[in-house]
Motif scaffolding. Structure first.
Motif, PDB file in Angstrom:
ATOM      1  N   TYR A  93      11.545 -26.953  -4.985  1.00 55.78           N
ATOM      2  CA  TYR A  93      11.438 -27.619  -6.291  1.00 55.78           C
ATOM      3  C   TYR A  93      12.651 -28.503  -6.588  1.00 55.78           C
ATOM      4  O   TYR A  93      12.579 -29.381  -7.452  1.00 55.78           O
ATOM      5  CB  TYR A  93      11.250 -26.584  -7.403  1.00 55.78           C
ATOM      6  N   THR A  94      13.754 -28.280  -5.890  1.00 50.67           N
ATOM      7  CA  THR A  94      14.942 -29.123  -6.070  1.00 50.67           C
ATOM      8  C   THR A  94      15.354 -29.788  -4.759  1.00 50.67           C
ATOM      9  O   THR A  94      16.507 -30.186  -4.611  1.00 50.67           O
ATOM     10  CB  THR A  94      16.119 -28.301  -6.621  1.00 50.67           C
ATOM     11  N   HIS A  95      14.407 -29.929  -3.841  1.00 53.17           N
ATOM     12  CA  HIS A  95      14.708 -30.514  -2.521  1.00 53.17           C
ATOM     13  C   HIS A  95      15.926 -29.836  -1.897  1.00 53.17           C
ATOM     14  O   HIS A  95      16.814 -30.489  -1.360  1.00 53.17           O
ATOM     15  CB  HIS A  95      14.948 -32.016  -2.636  1.00 53.17           C
ATOM     16  N   ASP A 118      18.316 -28.358  -3.432  1.00 55.88           N
ATOM     17  CA  ASP A 118      19.491 -28.779  -4.209  1.00 55.88           C
ATOM     18  C   ASP A 118      20.135 -30.028  -3.619  1.00 55.88           C
ATOM     19  O   ASP A 118      21.364 -30.127  -3.470  1.00 55.88           O
ATOM     20  CB  ASP A 118      20.518 -27.652  -4.317  1.00 55.88           C
ATOM     21  N   GLU A 128      14.437 -34.234  -9.125  1.00 56.54           N
ATOM     22  CA  GLU A 128      13.113 -33.657  -8.872  1.00 56.54           C
ATOM     23  C   GLU A 128      12.009 -34.708  -8.968  1.00 56.54           C
ATOM     24  O   GLU A 128      10.910 -34.515  -8.436  1.00 56.54           O
ATOM     25  CB  GLU A 128      12.830 -32.531  -9.867  1.00 56.54           C
ATOM     26  N   SER A 169       6.870 -35.777  -7.898  1.00 57.93           N
ATOM     27  CA  SER A 169       7.419 -34.750  -8.775  1.00 57.93           C
ATOM     28  C   SER A 169       7.223 -33.388  -8.132  1.00 57.93           C
ATOM     29  O   SER A 169       6.113 -33.056  -7.714  1.00 57.93           O
ATOM     30  CB  SER A 169       6.745 -34.779 -10.147  1.00 57.93           C
ATOM     31  N   THR A 170       8.282 -32.617  -8.045  1.00 60.58           N
ATOM     32  CA  THR A 170       8.160 -31.286  -7.457  1.00 60.58           C
ATOM     33  C   THR A 170       7.583 -30.290  -8.454  1.00 60.58           C
ATOM     34  O   THR A 170       6.772 -29.448  -8.096  1.00 60.58           O
ATOM     35  CB  THR A 170       9.527 -30.794  -6.961  1.00 60.58           C
ATOM     36  N   GLU A 214       1.825 -33.854  -5.481  1.00 57.27           N
ATOM     37  CA  GLU A 214       3.222 -34.246  -5.392  1.00 57.27           C
ATOM     38  C   GLU A 214       3.420 -35.720  -5.696  1.00 57.27           C
ATOM     39  O   GLU A 214       4.511 -36.138  -6.085  1.00 57.27           O
ATOM     40  CB  GLU A 214       3.762 -33.929  -3.997  1.00 57.27           C
ATOM     41  N   ASP A 240       9.279 -33.761 -16.440  1.00 60.02           N
ATOM     42  CA  ASP A 240       8.417 -32.668 -15.999  1.00 60.02           C
ATOM     43  C   ASP A 240       8.554 -31.468 -16.928  1.00 60.02           C
ATOM     44  O   ASP A 240       9.258 -31.516 -17.942  1.00 60.02           O
ATOM     45  CB  ASP A 240       8.694 -32.312 -14.536  1.00 60.02           C
ATOM     46  N   ASN A 247      13.318 -31.900 -16.267  1.00 60.92           N
ATOM     47  CA  ASN A 247      13.888 -32.785 -15.268  1.00 60.92           C
ATOM     48  C   ASN A 247      13.285 -34.166 -15.486  1.00 60.92           C
ATOM     49  O   ASN A 247      12.102 -34.280 -15.831  1.00 60.92           O
ATOM     50  CB  ASN A 247      13.565 -32.307 -13.855  1.00 60.92           C
TER      51      ASN A 247
END
Length: 708
Positions: A344-346, A348, A622, A641-642, A671, A693, A697
């Motif tokens: 969800y945050t690639h 981080d 995100e 968008s995650t 996605e 989102d 984010n």
């Protein structure tokens, strides 16, 4: 009956927090005054009542127009309300809620893989919030507060009490919300909400409460209480750990802000929104934002750590604060579940986007002075930036260290050391760009007018001093440095920026030391010229009644463009030293510049060209805006968008004012999202887009003139 029921609830429930975030609690508790006789009478009544069984109260359920056979199936049974939905990841999740007001809220959480029976991850769970409230000390003339520390003044912590009377179920497209009424904690009151999103495995749990007091600041902890076999997390050495729940709640430092309950049937991960959950700080060290004890596990916000100013979260009177966190139930083990959370945050980091480079600004990392002292921290700084996939880093050196006010003998060697380290550590993946945050000269000419803080960016390394004593020339040649500029006035700085084709912009506008700028000098010629880019965006202050971050700056972006000039708003970070143990991503953002190739050290003029034309978008990471077009008749945007998107907003300005048009949610999960809608922009002078989102984010474009 309500008073008796409330008293029974408080007596039956064990006190969960006997110390301040797991430590001895020194502040006196705030309790109502009562005489000994009154206490004796109440105690006698309670003892008598506890001798008989409690009568279960059936909770009323309002299904509204919710479809019982939709993407999220809803079933009301005799003693439970059950929601079931398939996920894109390949399993089905089911949650059951007790309809007995005396029972734990969550009866069961199950997951079922294809062609396999459902397996229970946890049963009989309480959702528990702990709200710590304190006063907000505002500064005269400041619209927004950062320089504050509520933990240094009297404070009160309150366990939230859920007095469940009814449940409302509402479905809008593919989003279902359950509202559990009601919940209260100290001065706050409202409802507990749980959100479900079709095909998405996440649940968002939200205490939606407001207060009626002015100048209130708060933080909150969020926990799941129940019986758990094993709690798992990744520590700051990136090693998976597991513990048996025991003892009082104890703070833990974890990766990805995530703590998990692991069972043979699967894992239940608990984590906060990655950015909005963190109130702004100057430092990003990991202050143990998770906690674990015998009664449960969850999240915690540290009340006093992290520098001189720890402002907490704003709670404006009569505005609903949405104190939320996420649950992710999976059939996987803890390590695989954590990998799913990290998606969800690639992980981080900032995902590479073809045709773009990532640019970040305003880093008080004090690299140069450490380098001169033989205690280099630059390799660690570079490692962190590369791990996050940052390509261009604009430093803000000599902020509280070095000798910025020296006329040359000390100052010039320090500038050379900054240039040398930027060149030494730059390579084909990362470019370090030297820079500083100024606090002189560029201001309204009124006497004693504070200029606020601002960044400069030149297209190449450039020597300057911030003082010009006596007959010192504006520019001179000094061996071995070459051309050196001496700046002693506003006119000097303006001329330097013009001659060397530099850019400048306000840092932390309308807050901190820039609380009056750029508004105070918006009528100055130099502000209205091309040398002044605009201002910078950061999620500050924190206010969880907003559905987007950094509203302070986004409103300023609109104001600046209404003032008559085209100005832009690159994102900034504004933190001090970092290392690999820090919780940096929660405070992080980045700009995606439309550039194909990383410049080499010595000439990064293309970076300035992209900033000058606004050919970039800014994001918390995100959401990635892949393409967009704003014409006089409509808008088209493609983005990734995650998390499930919440809303898209078009903002534009014309001679009559600022206008907004919002498109809420999307018809299908995925996605990659496309939105196209008509709008009349024939009179617009400028227009821009924002996407947000469900975790707040966001990403936003810079203002453009709508195409014909």
């Amino acid at each position: 009956m309500d008073m008796v029921a409330r008293s029974l609830f408080l007596v039956r429930r064990p006190r969960l927090f006997d110390g301040w975030h797991g430590q001895p609690y020194s502040d006196a508790r705030v309790v109502p005054f009562a005489t000994t006789t009154h206490i004796f009478r109440v105690a006698s009544v309670l003892v008598a009542l506890l001798a008989v069984p409690l009568r279960a109260e059936k909770v009323a359920v309002d299904l509204g127009d919710s479809k019982l056979d939709g993407a999220i199936q809803i079933r009301q049974q005799e003693s439970t309300l059950q929601l079931t939905w398939p996920t894109q990841q390949g399993w089905t999740t089911s949650l059951s809620f007790n309809l007995d007001s005396n029972a734990p809220l969550i009866a069961n959480i199950e997951v079922a893989e294809k062609d396999k029976p459902p397996r229970s991850l946890a049963k009989n769970l309480h959702v528990q919030y702990l709200i710590t409230t304190g006063s907000r000390k505002k500064q005269p003339g400041n619209l927004f507060t950062f320089f504050d520390n509520p933990a240094s003044r009297p404070k009160q912590r309150n366990e939230a009490i859920l007095q469940l009377k009814n449940i409302k179920v509402r479905t809008e497209r593919l989003h279902t919300t359950l509202t559990f009424s009601s919940i209260s904690a100290g001065p706050f009151s409202g409802d507990l909400l749980i959100h479900f999103y079709a095909a998405c495995p996440l649940l968002r749990i939200e205490a939606a409460m407001k207060n009626e007091k002015d100048e209130l600041a708060y933080i909150y902890d969020a926990l799941l209480l129940g019986q758990f076999e094993t709690i798992a997390f990744k520590d700051l050495a990136d090693k998976m750990q597991s513990q048996k729940p025991a003892g009082d709640l104890t703070p833990l430092a974890v990766r990805f802000r995530t703590i998990m309950a692991q069972t043979p049937a699967g894992t239940l991960a608990l984590f906060p929104p990655p950015h909005s959950w963190f109130f702004p700080r100057d430092r990003t060290d990991n202050l143990k934002f998770a906690q674990l004890g015998q009664k449960g596990f969850g999240l915690r916000q540290d009340p006093s750590g992290g520098g001189a100013f720890v402002p907490w979260i704003d709670a404006p009177a009569a505005k609903t604060q949405r104190m939320d966190f996420f649950l992710l139930p999976t059939p996987d083990n803890a390590e695989k579940t954590l990998a799913r959370v990290a998606e969800y945050t690639h992980n981080d980091s900032f995902k590479p986007l073809p045709g773009h480079l990532t640019f970040t600004s305003h880093w008080h990392s004090r690299l140069t002075v450490a380098e001169l002292a033989g205690k280099s921290v630059t390799p660690e700084f570079v490692r962190v930036m590369k791990q996050m996939n940052v390509n261009l880093v604009h430093l803000a050196e000599f902020h509280g260290d070095g000798n910025p006010d020296d006329p040359g003998p000390k100052r010039l060697p320090q500038m050379k050391a900054m240039f040398d380290l930027c060149q030494k550590y730059s390579d084909e993946k990362l470019l370090l760009i030297p820079g500083e945050e100024g606090n002189k000269y560029l201001a309204n000419p009124a006497p004693r007018e504070h200029p606020g803080h601002w960044m400069y960016l030149f297209p190449k390394p450039l020597y300057l001093t911030w003082v010009r004593p006596g007959q010192t020339p504006f520019v001179e040649e000094i061996a071995p440095y070459g051309k050196v500029y001496h700046v002693g006035s506003r006119d000097d700085m303006v001329k330097l920026l013009e001659d060397e084709k530099g850019l400048a912009w306000t840092t932390h506008p309308r807050i901190k030391a820039s609380y009056r700028t750029p508004d105070a000098f918006k009528d100055q010629d130099w502000y209205q010229s091309a040398i002044w880019l605009g201002a910078a965006w950061k999620a500050m202050p924190a206010d969880m009644s907003d559905d987007r971050l950094g509203k302070r700056c986004l409103d300023l972006l609109d104001d600046m463009n209404q003032w008559g000039q085209r100005k832009y708003l690159p994102a900034e970070v504004d933190v001090f030293e970092i290392d690999r143990t820090h919780e940096l991503f929660g405070h992080m953002n980045v700009n995606y510049l439309k550039m194909d190739q990383l410049p080499k050290y010595g000439d990064w003029s293309q970076v300035l060209d992209v900033l000058r034309t606004g050919n970039f978008f800014s994001t918390t990471g995100e959401i990635l805006i892949k393409s967009w077009k704003i014409s006089r008749s409509g808008v088209t945007i493609d983005f990734e968008s995650t998390f499930p998107p919440d809303f898209l907003e078009l903002i534009w300005g014309d001679d009559k004012g600022i206008h907004r048009q919002r498109l809420d949610r999307w018809d299908a999960p995925g996605e990659v999202f496309r939105s196209a809608f008509p709008v009349d922009l024939r009179t617009a002078n400028w227009a821009r887009l924002e996407v947000w989102d469900i975790a707040r984010n966001g990403a936003f474009t810079q203002p453009i003139t709508p195409a014909n």
